[in-house]
Structures are given as C-alpha cells and as structure tokens.
Design a protein around this motif. Sequence first.
Motif, mmCIF file in Angstrom:
data_model
loop_
_atom_site.group_PDB
_atom_site.id
_atom_site.type_symbol
_atom_site.label_atom_id
_atom_site.label_comp_id
_atom_site.label_asym_id
_atom_site.label_seq_id
_atom_site.Cartn_x
_atom_site.Cartn_y
_atom_site.Cartn_z
ATOM 1 N N UNK A 34 0.806 -1.214 0.000
ATOM 2 C CA UNK A 34 0.000 0.000 0.000
ATOM 3 C C UNK A 34 0.843 1.268 0.000
ATOM 4 N N UNK A 35 2.143 1.129 0.285
ATOM 5 C CA UNK A 35 2.982 2.319 0.352
ATOM 6 C C UNK A 35 3.372 2.831 -1.029
ATOM 7 N N UNK A 36 3.149 2.057 -2.072
ATOM 8 C CA UNK A 36 3.597 2.518 -3.385
ATOM 9 C C UNK A 36 2.680 3.624 -3.888
ATOM 10 N N UNK A 37 3.259 4.509 -4.691
ATOM 11 C CA UNK A 37 2.497 5.593 -5.280
ATOM 12 C C UNK A 37 2.199 5.318 -6.731
ATOM 13 N N UNK A 38 2.391 6.335 -7.558
ATOM 14 C CA UNK A 38 2.059 6.217 -8.971
ATOM 15 C C UNK A 38 2.967 5.223 -9.676
ATOM 16 N N UNK A 39 2.429 4.492 -10.661
ATOM 17 C CA UNK A 39 3.300 3.628 -11.469
ATOM 18 C C UNK A 39 4.266 4.480 -12.288
ATOM 19 N N UNK A 40 5.378 3.874 -12.671
ATOM 20 C CA UNK A 40 6.474 4.618 -13.294
ATOM 21 C C UNK A 40 6.939 3.931 -14.563
ATOM 22 N N UNK A 41 7.238 4.732 -15.585
ATOM 23 C CA UNK A 41 7.965 4.266 -16.764
ATOM 24 C C UNK A 41 9.271 5.053 -16.836
ATOM 25 N N UNK A 42 10.389 4.342 -16.873
ATOM 26 C CA UNK A 42 11.722 4.938 -16.931
ATOM 27 C C UNK A 42 12.172 5.051 -18.382
ATOM 28 N N UNK A 43 12.584 6.255 -18.782
ATOM 29 C CA UNK A 43 13.079 6.482 -20.143
ATOM 30 C C UNK A 43 14.525 6.948 -20.042
ATOM 31 N N UNK A 189 -4.392 -0.369 -11.538
ATOM 32 C CA UNK A 189 -5.625 0.217 -11.027
ATOM 33 C C UNK A 189 -6.038 1.494 -11.696
ATOM 34 N N UNK A 190 -5.695 1.653 -12.987
ATOM 35 C CA UNK A 190 -6.035 2.858 -13.748
ATOM 36 C C UNK A 190 -5.508 4.124 -13.058
ATOM 37 N N UNK A 191 -4.278 3.986 -12.546
ATOM 38 C CA UNK A 191 -3.597 5.148 -11.983
ATOM 39 C C UNK A 191 -2.661 5.738 -13.027
ATOM 40 N N UNK A 192 -2.651 7.049 -13.089
ATOM 41 C CA UNK A 192 -1.831 7.733 -14.089
ATOM 42 C C UNK A 192 -0.347 7.475 -13.851
ATOM 43 N N UNK A 219 -5.539 11.619 -19.263
ATOM 44 C CA UNK A 219 -5.965 10.294 -18.809
ATOM 45 C C UNK A 219 -4.797 9.461 -18.295
ATOM 46 N N UNK A 220 -3.665 9.488 -19.003
ATOM 47 C CA UNK A 220 -2.604 8.522 -18.728
ATOM 48 C C UNK A 220 -1.384 9.063 -17.983
ATOM 49 N N UNK A 221 -1.126 10.361 -18.019
ATOM 50 C CA UNK A 221 0.132 10.890 -17.488
ATOM 51 C C UNK A 221 -0.115 11.734 -16.235
ATOM 52 N N UNK A 222 0.535 11.346 -15.158
ATOM 53 C CA UNK A 222 0.474 12.151 -13.937
ATOM 54 C C UNK A 222 1.507 13.269 -13.963
ATOM 55 N N UNK A 419 -1.599 16.523 -5.445
ATOM 56 C CA UNK A 419 -2.770 16.888 -6.241
ATOM 57 C C UNK A 419 -2.447 17.116 -7.707
ATOM 58 N N UNK A 420 -1.404 16.493 -8.194
ATOM 59 C CA UNK A 420 -1.029 16.660 -9.590
ATOM 60 C C UNK A 420 -2.114 16.105 -10.502
#
Length: 420
Positions: A34-43, A189-192, A219-222, A419-420
């Motif tokens: 539960x401690x994780x935040x937004x999913x990440x893609x590394x470029x 979970x449809x998180x940006x 929709x997709x980018x936080x 609140x991003x």
Amino acid sequence: MAVRKVYTAATFVVLISLGCIHTGLVHSKPSVRATIGSPVVLIPGDGGSHMLGKLNRTEVIHYFCRAHTDDFFNIWLNLEELIPYIIDCWADNIKLIYDNVTRTTADMPGVSVAIPDWGNTSSVEWLDPSKVSYGSYFAPLVDKMVALGYERGVSVRGAPYDFRKAPNEGQVLLKNLTKLIEDTYAQNGHRRVVLITHSMGGPYALYLLNHKSQAWKDKYIKALASVGGPWVGAAKVLRLYASGDDLGAFVVNPLAVRPAQRTFPSSAWLFPNDDFWDPNEVLVSTPQKNYTMKDKKEYFDDLGIPFAYQMWLDTKDLIHNVTAPGVPVFCLHGSGLDTPERFIYDEKHKFPDTQPITISGPGDGTVNMKSLKACLMWRKQQKHPVIEKDFPGNEHVAILGNATLHQYIIDNILTPNNKL
C-alpha cells in the motif's frame, strides 16, 4: 594472466570515471504494498540502454576484430570492448550508415543490433548487465522503489531504445512507448503514470507528449520528471564531432570512438538549439577560423562529415520550439560543475585531431545550465505546474545514484497524496 589483470583494471577505472560505482543500495523485500504511489515508466538517456549485437561481417577494421558471432552478445555496455585497440572494433561495429535519400540510418553491413527486455527495468538499471562490476544506472532508484513495494515489470517499467537514433527514426519506439504507458496504467488500477527520464530521455518524452492529444495526456500521465534534461542541446556536442568524446572515462581514447559518434543522429539532435545560443557566439576557435552557430554547415564540411549536417537538418525541428508538454513537469538537475561551452584549438592543440582547450561555464558537467533551465519557460505556456529542483554538486550521470534525489521523487512526485 597478465592480460586479464589489465582488463580488470581498465574495467574498474572506466566505472569510476563514468561515476557509476554502485554502493549502499537497499535490497530488502517490500513489506507493505500500500505504500507505493504512482506507477512509473523509466526512459533512459544517451548510453542508458543495453544493446545487443550479432556479427556476420565480410570485412573488419583490424585482423584481431571478430567477424562472426553465433549469437547476440552485449555490445553496450561491454567494458572489455572499450580497452585500447579493441575499441576500434567496437566503434566500427556500433556506427551507422546514413542514406541521404531516405534520410534514415542503418547498421553496418553484417551487424545486427537489438534492444532487449522491453518493458522491464533490467535494460535500464545496469550499464553492465553482469552486475559484477557494480556499474549502475537507474538501479539505485529502482531498488529504493522496490523496497517500498513497487514491482519490477509491473509498477516500475523500462523503455530502453536505440540511443544512437533520434525520434524521426523512432516511430515504432514511440508506438510501443504509447502502448507501454497505457498498459502500465491499466495494470495498476487505472492510476496515471509518471515518466521518469534521464538526459536525452527527457527530449524523447517531450517529443512523444507533443504528439499526443490533451485528452490522452490527462488520462494517462500524472507527471514528467526529468533528470538532467538537455532541452536545447549541449555545447559539448561540438567537441564530440571534432575530436570525439571519451564517454567520461580517461582510459578511452576519444579519437577511437569518434568515427561512431559522428554517425549517430542523436548527436546531431543534441546540437545546441539556434534559438537559445547567440548566433554570433564563437563556440569553436581554430588558427584558421572561428565557428559560430551560423557556421554549422561549414563546420561539418571542414570536418569532412557533410552527412552530419544533413542529420542536423533532419532532427533540428523535432522539438526546436520546445513546446510545453501539457502535463505537470519536474525539472531536476545538478549544478555547480564546470561544463564545456567553448573550445579552442591552437598550434599545440591542433584541430581536430587533438583535444582542445575547454572553456567552461555553469551546468552539471555535461549539460549547460541554459539547457537544463529551458523547461522553466513552460510556466507561461501551460496551466500545469512546472517545478524546478536543483541538486548542487551533482554530476549529470552520478545524480542518478543520489539518495536525496530518490527521496524527493518519492515524496513529491510518486506519492498518492499530491494533487497533480
């Protein structure tokens, strides 16, 4: 046995010079998902992806160079390929051939290059995939995230690519990157998604976002979190074209890697942006001539590489206007380090086959400060926040191992409470 000792020493020195010694990482298993935040893609940036090569060559540059391999092998980063003499073989295998009709590049005849492990982090965590030499790239950050409950290949993912090329040849990559972002959003979970980029990965992400609808981005980018983004290029590229770049390792002869570096469209793409450098500013001085931003064609012609000017024409407008990405942005970078901004050749430092006298200015040791800060103009171009965070004393690559940077990203960007 003696040769083996030389290889080991060279390997260790290269890693130290690259600023990639990997120590003190957290390897504990996640305890609270539960401690994780937004999913990440590394470029990753230039040189930040594994590359595999397979050889079936009819000609080689030296008799001791391999002409054939039965399978793919690690062509980048392979430290033993960068030792003296052998590096000539590597440079000839890695360089590209430019077609001025199709405006595209291709691998050398008999060379096949592949980028492994799309979507996973393995290709962007370690510069040395064996991990024996402890050379890390995104590994410290990923280890920190995994300790908090992130899962490699699920909630933190990698987008490795052929860093020799620019986005004008990367349509398949950009299509796959779009799908990777959408899949990561769906699997979490449809998180940006937060795009965390390093160096040239920032401009690659900007190019992608500039070609997406605002509805898709909403929709997709936080957020876009750029580390050391060269938004308007870097002056050191002029030295690279003239005298080569030693890849940050003093054991590497810049002239040995120069033939390859000159053929990379990404080198042309990172040429200083006309709109941000004074057109009359002298960037390269020689006894015969001074070169300014207005002299690009002559500069390439005088170096005997007119194809490089064509590559510059192909890439100069990809993000030339540096249009705001339309998402929240975090511009993270080092500072306080001497950064190349002008080069002087004289009778002792002969143009172009010796290293010049380098005049430095502010930056992170690789990217000039005006380029690192170019993202700040987006504050007037978009409604989304643009936040700058300076990490004084941090070098362009070494900053990826900085624990303060990791904690800042976790607390301010990935946290589900903002609140991003």
